[in-house]
Design a protein around this motif. Structure first.
Motif, PDB file in Angstrom:
ATOM      1  N   GLU A  95       0.819  -1.202   0.000  1.00 37.01           N
ATOM      2  CA  GLU A  95       0.000   0.000   0.000  1.00 37.01           C
ATOM      3  C   GLU A  95       0.859   1.261   0.000  1.00 37.01           C
ATOM      4  N   LYS A 128     -12.089  -6.768  -1.936  1.00 35.84           N
ATOM      5  CA  LYS A 128     -11.781  -5.796  -0.891  1.00 35.84           C
ATOM      6  C   LYS A 128     -10.394  -5.192  -1.079  1.00 35.84           C
ATOM      7  N   GLU A 131     -10.503  -2.683  -3.939  1.00 35.90           N
ATOM      8  CA  GLU A 131     -11.189  -1.473  -3.477  1.00 35.90           C
ATOM      9  C   GLU A 131     -10.287  -0.645  -2.574  1.00 35.90           C
ATOM     10  N   ARG A 132      -9.534  -1.308  -1.711  1.00 35.40           N
ATOM     11  CA  ARG A 132      -8.630  -0.606  -0.814  1.00 35.40           C
ATOM     12  C   ARG A 132      -7.559   0.125  -1.604  1.00 35.40           C
ATOM     13  N   TRP A 133      -6.959  -0.548  -2.589  1.00 32.10           N
ATOM     14  CA  TRP A 133      -5.924   0.100  -3.395  1.00 32.10           C
ATOM     15  C   TRP A 133      -6.510   1.249  -4.208  1.00 32.10           C
ATOM     16  N   SER A 135      -8.958   3.152  -3.336  1.00 28.66           N
ATOM     17  CA  SER A 135      -9.146   4.252  -2.393  1.00 28.66           C
ATOM     18  C   SER A 135      -7.836   4.975  -2.119  1.00 28.66           C
TER      19      SER A 135
END
Length: 257
Positions: A95, A128, A131-133, A135
């Motif tokens: 991340e 998920k 979606e996290r990346w 965001s």
């Protein structure tokens, strides 16, 4: 310091007609209550697809942030695209890599489940994780005031990367490679626009392995598919910093910086 807020459905024609650009909902609430954006402050609103509108705030409440459209820019996408293939990594290092690479100008991000990836996206974690990346990319794009929001693709396997190598200029970061990235860019980018198929127009794809590096059989498979192995220098960088360093080198050679 200017701020950028995003509204993906922002229409250039509507902005031209009204002279106003606005965001509503959660984006407006964040702008006013968290960023403390106030009347008269000069900020930007973009759609993530090249449009950026800049001007003073004329409405600032939790339901709407609106600005007067003093400057309207339509930025063309950069070519060739710079694509980061980031292997899944533990401890949030993947991340960190995605965030830094977005701020440095990457045009697309591909999550990769490498053989040596300790972190795994399986089942519900696949959606998920993407979606996290996405965001992270969105927030980093706003922070760096980028006109284009980088794409975050679905999870790739090594086989997927083999197929991608056939249609791109793929560079695999490998500390033991004979060729330095600076040497590759001087040789390859110096021939921009020449040769069959205008190879210079193809995406430049940077592949970064996980904490333990890319497995030997994966290196062999990617090379056989057309990828080139390159190194950054005499030291070994973490997976969280290697992609950002490579993007910096390429951005300088491509004239982006």
């Amino acid at each position: 310091m200017s701020s950028l807020f995003l509204r993906e459905d922002l229409d250039p024609a509507a902005v031209a007609a009204s002279g106003i650009a606005s965001v509503t909902g959660a984006e407006a609430k964040h702008a006013v209550t968290v960023n403390r954006t106030r009347l008269g402050e000069r900020v930007s609103i973009g759609n993530g697809r090249g449009l950026i509108v800049t001007g003073p705030v004329v409405t600032a409440d939790a339901g709407e942030l609106a600005i007067q459209a003093e400057l309207v820019e339509n930025v063309q996408p950069a070519t060739p695209r710079l694509v980061l293939v980031q292997a899944l990594a533990k401890g949030g290092r993947d991340e960190m890599a995605v965030q830094a690479s977005t701020e440095l100008g990457v045009d697309a991000v591909i999550p990769w489940s490498a053989a040596r990836s300790v972190s795994r996206w399986e089942g519900a974690k696949v959606a998920k994780g993407q979606e996290r990346w996405a965001s992270i990319v969105r927030e980093a794009s706003k922070q760096s005031i980028r006109a284009w929001l980088p794409d975050v693709t679905a999870l790739f396997s090594t086989k997927d990367l083999e197929r991608l190598a056939a249609t791109s200029r793929m560079l695999v970061l490998e500390p033991t490679a004979e060729l330095a990235l600076t040497e590759w860019t001087a040789a390859e980018l110096g021939r921009a626009g020449h040769g069959a198929g205008h190879k210079s127009e193809l995406d430049i794809v940077l592949v970064v392995g996980p904490e333990g590096g890319i497995a030997p059989n994966e290196l062999e498979r990617l090379q056989a598919a057309g990828a080139s192995l390159v190194r950054l220098g005499s030291t070994v960088l973490r997976t969280s910093t290697a992609g950002a360093a490579a993007l910096s080198v390429l951005s300088a050679h491509l004239g982006r910086w």
